[in-house]
Motif scaffolding. Structure first.
Motif, PDB file in Angstrom:
ATOM      1  N   LEU A 181     -25.881 -17.513   6.258  1.00  0.00           N
ATOM      2  CA  LEU A 181     -24.914 -16.017   5.598  1.00  0.00           C
ATOM      3  C   LEU A 181     -25.555 -15.400   4.737  1.00  0.00           C
ATOM      4  CD1 LEU A 181     -21.374 -16.811   3.518  1.00  0.00           C
ATOM      5  CD2 LEU A 181     -22.707 -15.686   2.634  1.00  0.00           C
ATOM      6  N   SER A 182     -24.694 -13.953   5.011  1.00  0.00           N
ATOM      7  CA  SER A 182     -26.085 -13.031   3.684  1.00  0.00           C
ATOM      8  C   SER A 182     -24.789 -12.214   3.167  1.00  0.00           C
ATOM      9  CB  SER A 182     -26.960 -12.182   4.872  1.00  0.00           C
ATOM     10  OG  SER A 182     -26.243 -11.049   5.650  1.00  0.00           O
ATOM     11  N   ALA A 232     -28.306 -15.530   1.679  1.00  0.00           N
ATOM     12  CA  ALA A 232     -28.027 -16.993   0.633  1.00  0.00           C
ATOM     13  C   ALA A 232     -28.427 -18.422   1.670  1.00  0.00           C
ATOM     14  CB  ALA A 232     -26.440 -16.300   0.271  1.00  0.00           C
ATOM     15  N   LEU A 233     -27.420 -18.082   2.868  1.00  0.00           N
ATOM     16  CA  LEU A 233     -27.496 -19.584   2.931  1.00  0.00           C
ATOM     17  C   LEU A 233     -28.209 -19.860   4.393  1.00  0.00           C
ATOM     18  CD1 LEU A 233     -23.644 -20.755   2.771  1.00  0.00           C
ATOM     19  CD2 LEU A 233     -25.393 -21.216   1.126  1.00  0.00           C
ATOM     20  N   ARG A 234     -28.835 -20.265   4.756  1.00  0.00           N
ATOM     21  CA  ARG A 234     -29.891 -20.421   6.413  1.00  0.00           C
ATOM     22  C   ARG A 234     -29.302 -21.575   6.880  1.00  0.00           C
ATOM     23  NH1 ARG A 234     -32.082 -18.401   2.139  1.00  0.00           N
ATOM     24  NH2 ARG A 234     -33.763 -20.718   2.119  1.00  0.00           N
ATOM     25  N   GLN A 235     -29.415 -21.331   7.997  1.00  0.00           N
ATOM     26  CA  GLN A 235     -29.204 -23.375   8.781  1.00  0.00           C
ATOM     27  C   GLN A 235     -28.473 -24.350   7.830  1.00  0.00           C
ATOM     28  OE1 GLN A 235     -29.516 -23.713  12.232  1.00  0.00           O
ATOM     29  NE2 GLN A 235     -29.252 -21.412  12.316  1.00  0.00           N
ATOM     30  N   GLY A 249     -30.636 -21.589  -0.567  1.00  0.00           N
ATOM     31  CA  GLY A 249     -29.688 -21.121   0.186  1.00  0.00           C
ATOM     32  C   GLY A 249     -29.913 -22.770   0.855  1.00  0.00           C
ATOM     33  N   GLU A 250     -30.674 -23.560   1.025  1.00  0.00           N
ATOM     34  CA  GLU A 250     -31.004 -24.650   2.306  1.00  0.00           C
ATOM     35  C   GLU A 250     -30.181 -25.836   1.737  1.00  0.00           C
ATOM     36  OE1 GLU A 250     -34.297 -24.233   4.906  1.00  0.00           O
ATOM     37  OE2 GLU A 250     -34.715 -21.993   4.580  1.00  0.00           O
ATOM     38  N   CYS A 268     -41.946 -22.335   4.642  1.00  0.00           N
ATOM     39  CA  CYS A 268     -40.573 -23.380   4.238  1.00  0.00           C
ATOM     40  C   CYS A 268     -40.166 -22.751   2.783  1.00  0.00           C
ATOM     41  CB  CYS A 268     -41.530 -24.959   4.370  1.00  0.00           C
ATOM     42  SG  CYS A 268     -40.552 -25.879   2.910  1.00  0.00           S
ATOM     43  N   ILE A 269     -39.393 -23.067   2.514  1.00  0.00           N
ATOM     44  CA  ILE A 269     -38.476 -22.443   1.828  1.00  0.00           C
ATOM     45  C   ILE A 269     -38.999 -22.197   0.592  1.00  0.00           C
ATOM     46  CG2 ILE A 269     -36.813 -23.365   1.208  1.00  0.00           C
ATOM     47  CD1 ILE A 269     -36.500 -19.876   1.037  1.00  0.00           C
TER      48      ILE A 269
END
Ligand SMILES: Nc1ncnc2c1ncn2[C@@H]1O[C@H](COP(=O)(O)OP(=O)(O)O)[C@@H](O)[C@H]1O
Ligand SMILES: [Mg+2]
Length: 334
Positions: A18-19, A29-32, A236-237, A291-292
């Motif tokens: 989600l962005s 904002a949300l990743r996998q 976001g993960e 990696c975040i």
């Protein structure tokens, strides 16, 4: 509580991306994001401010602001894809099978109507008589330990204390006996004593109603106390997920390890200064390539900085998004 593989989960979020549209570009904002809540499970979602907890909650409830764009993934409630529901179908689900409690109880309460009127209105779908609705509402107020519920019934929200208002909001959320209660920081505005009382009450009502709870908080002590499972969110993960007690004993993601080491309640040795994780959240409009957590991770190497890690099962955790989930635990030496 261990998971029952034969029972369909109440909620399953799969690979959610989600962005938000922002003047600086798309904010990822949300990743996998992967999250599963089993029937009757209490799942604690923890993460520092800005990690995406409220965004995930709004996505689940279909309450995203216009700037939010779902780029991919699925949200299944009792096996049904929520993306396929019309707005009226989603509204029908909310307040019936999914309920919400927010940090500020006034979000749920109308200041110009009595508590009783609101608790009767919330039963609008039920075919029972008004007198029965009144009796049910008073019964529920009693269940959430509102003293003298008969006379409180005709009072306005401002006549209740903050702790009582939150208990009334919980009572309203549970009137319909939902399958899932989503609670976003419901005890953060309360003092420590009221927080414990509210947690006890939630646990008691959950046992009675059997609903699953997604409990969003940044308070690790509350998760340890209340939740069957913990999901740790970072920028976001979901970086780690598993049964609460084993994950507290043996966290596998470096972020979880440092987060636990920095929690005052977890620190047994006296220290002059409370430890903290150096650095801040990355800019989600310009993500690092690997990696975040790599920019803040004491263990990060060239692989971590170049490639995104997959989700691994490791130790007690079902999900660890790290290249090295079996590495020895990081300690903070302050
Ligand atoms: N309406 C919005 N428009 C743009 N960015 C947003 C919006 N809402 C949240 N964000 C951004 O999304 C990220 C996650 O925010 P949020 O879900 O509120 O986190 P949390 O609830 O964990 O504090 C943050 O970087 C925040 O700035
Ligand atoms: Mg939030």
């Amino acid at each position: 509580m261990s998971r029952d593989a034969t029972q369909a989960p109440v909620l399953q979020v799969r690979g959610l991306d989600l962005s938000y549209d922002t003047p600086a570009g798309a904010l990822q904002a949300l990743r996998q994001v992967n999250l599963t809540i089993g029937k009757g499970e209490i799942v604690g979602l923890v993460g520092e401010s800005g990690s995406g907890k409220s965004t995930l909650m709004q996505a689940i409830l279909g309450l995203l602001p216009g700037a939010a764009k779902v780029q991919g993934g699925q949200i299944l409630f009792q096996g049904q894809d929520l993306a396929g529901l019309s707005a009226p179908q989603m509204r029908g689900l909310l307040g019936d099978r999914i309920s919400v409690v927010f940090q500020d109880p006034m979000t749920a309460l109308n200041p110009v109507l009595t508590i009783g009127r609101q608790m009767i209105d919330i039963q609008h779908r039920s075919r029972i008589s008004r007198a029965e609705k009144r009796a049910r509402a008073i019964g529920m107020l009693e269940r959430v330990r509102i003293p003298d519920p008969e006379s409180r019934f005709n009072r306005y929200p401002h006549e209740f204390s903050g702790g009582m208002r939150q208990r009334v909001a919980i009572a309203m959320a549970l009137m319909a006996r939902p399958a899932l209660l989503v609670a976003d920081e419901p005890t953060t505005a309360l003092d420590a004593t009221l927080e414990i009382a509210t947690i006890d009450l939630l646990r008691e009502l959950q046992a009675e109603i059997g609903c699953a709870i997604l409990f969003i908080t940044h308070h690790l002590g509350v998760v340890a106390e209340l939740c069957d499972r913990i999901d740790i969110m970072y920028a976001g993960e979901i970086v780690e997920s598993g049964a609460t007690a084993p994950v507290f004993r043996d966290p596998r993601h470096p972020y979880t390890q440092l987060l636990f080491a920095c929690d005052p309640a977890q620190i047994s040795r006296p220290m002059r200064h409370l430890p903290s994780i150096g650095g801040g959240l990355p800019d989600l409009t310009h993500l690092p390539p690997g990696c975040i957590f790599a920019p803040r991770c004491p263990r990060a190497d060239a692989t971590c900085r170049a490639t995104r890690p997959a989700d691994h099962q490791a130790g007690p955790s079902d999900l660890v998004r790290c290249h090295y989930p079996l590495a020895p635990r990081l300690e903070i030496t302050a």
